[in-house]
Design an enzyme around this catalytic site. Sequence first.
Site, mmCIF file in Angstrom:
data_model
loop_
_atom_site.group_PDB
_atom_site.id
_atom_site.type_symbol
_atom_site.label_atom_id
_atom_site.label_comp_id
_atom_site.label_asym_id
_atom_site.label_seq_id
_atom_site.Cartn_x
_atom_site.Cartn_y
_atom_site.Cartn_z
ATOM 1 C CG ASP A 309 -1.975 -1.071 1.167
ATOM 2 O OD1 ASP A 309 -2.277 -1.539 0.050
ATOM 3 O OD2 ASP A 309 -2.488 -1.460 2.238
ATOM 4 C CE1 TYR A 451 -5.882 -6.830 -0.014
ATOM 5 C CE2 TYR A 451 -6.993 -8.948 0.240
ATOM 6 C CZ TYR A 451 -6.587 -7.891 -0.570
ATOM 7 O OH TYR A 451 -6.871 -7.891 -1.907
#
Length: 502
Positions: A309, A451
């Site tokens: 990210d 995640y």
Amino acid sequence: MKNQELVDFLRSCGVCEVCQLRYLKARGSEYKDINETLRNLDIKVNETDENGEVTPSSDDQPAKKPRLAICSTCLGLFSDEFQKELLEGILNSDFGKYDCQTIVLAISLPMILQLRQLAMWYALQRKFGPIIDSNNPPDVPIKEAVKLILHPIICEKLGKKYDADGLMISVDLRHKLEEEEVEKLVKLNKEAFPYKAAHQKRIEISRGLLEKQYQPAKVKADTFEKYFQIPSPIVEEPLELKNIELQGPLVCVAGRYRKVNREISHTPWVLNGQRVMEDSIEEIIIRNIGPHFTEKPEKIIFMSSGREDVDVRCLGKGRPFCLEIPNSIRSSLSQEQAYKMEQAVDESGKVSIVNLQVVAREELSHIKTGEEQKKKFYRALCALKEPVTVEILENLQISESFDIQQKTPIRVLHRRPLHTRPRTIYSVKARVQRGNPQALIVDIVTQAGTYIKELVHGEFGRTTPSLSSIIGQAMDIQALDVVGIDLEWPPEVDNSLSALKK
């Protein structure tokens, strides 16, 4: 049928010595010294005098006969004159700007050549009878002969090596009789294959059609001869070199990058037509590597083993990446050049790269193969509402692997389908951050594709179990780093100046 009988007939039809060897099924080095090969096959060799006329090799041969300039079967494709013209054409193109050590010739041949091979096939059958097969061509195919004969010669003249993945030299050849011959072929096709002609709105006359459908076993010689002469007549003009185009090789450059900034996207981030961030990892790397290899860096494809990210750093040995560079003007990268590129990327202050090197295209499989089986190593800074207890620390010391069920996070639903994915967590280790009793530093080893943010806080039960559910209270993630990726690729290389001096 003796070799001499075959060659005598071919000579009478105006066939050049190279094509004579094709009909003798010569291979490889046998084309290098034609006269020697002919002698080894017990064939009388005709010598030429200073005027270019053929001198009989024995007294029982006819008197001097003018040497035929253009072969009736290859139309001069294998002549010295064509080799010289082709070489000059290549050198007069943009060949000089390509710094590549390997080349490959891609020659587009007019269909008239295939028609002439077919006509000679029929002629040989008439001359020598059933000894000439009706299904298998009697010669080494023109395309194969190009590889056996022209490739080695052009490579030697240019000082390059042959490689199918090298600089592609596309050569377009034409002949003034091509259009006329194709028109005849259209008419022949309707007669030879009336059923197909009647049931197809449009028949594409192509090289593939000739190769598949046209052979003595399928089309009678008498039918063929209504439209084409057997054997083919001598022509006055050779093949015409219409065009030469160059296509540089596809070069793959690999390395590992470290992302040291929490405010840079992986690839260009555009939202509603507007740039969200002014730069990206992809752009920084391509900007500093691409110009060495190509005049069009925008054509480069950037790939990596996963991504992080925007607010996540990638540290440790870094993340493997590769640039796929089409039509490259260079195919190599020296250590010194690689080091300068690594330094230039480092100067961005956002990304650094190591192990920069050119790799074989086949190695790109390492990026994607077994992607979800790889292990990823993370370090997360997590915050609790209350001070960390001994019980919490004990619950977060997990050495045995366990599985979780993870729904696609809400934050990525705009680009990922909604699924529930099983993922394996291999280990968890936690410690209290020095000076902050409400903060934990958690080291996590997971299956690729997990995640991590959602693994920590659970996202309202969309990830189960989560670290929050394991300790029985809310826990949020403040910062996250990727610290290791279980992929030993590309090989480690030291491009530093100190390594160059060794």
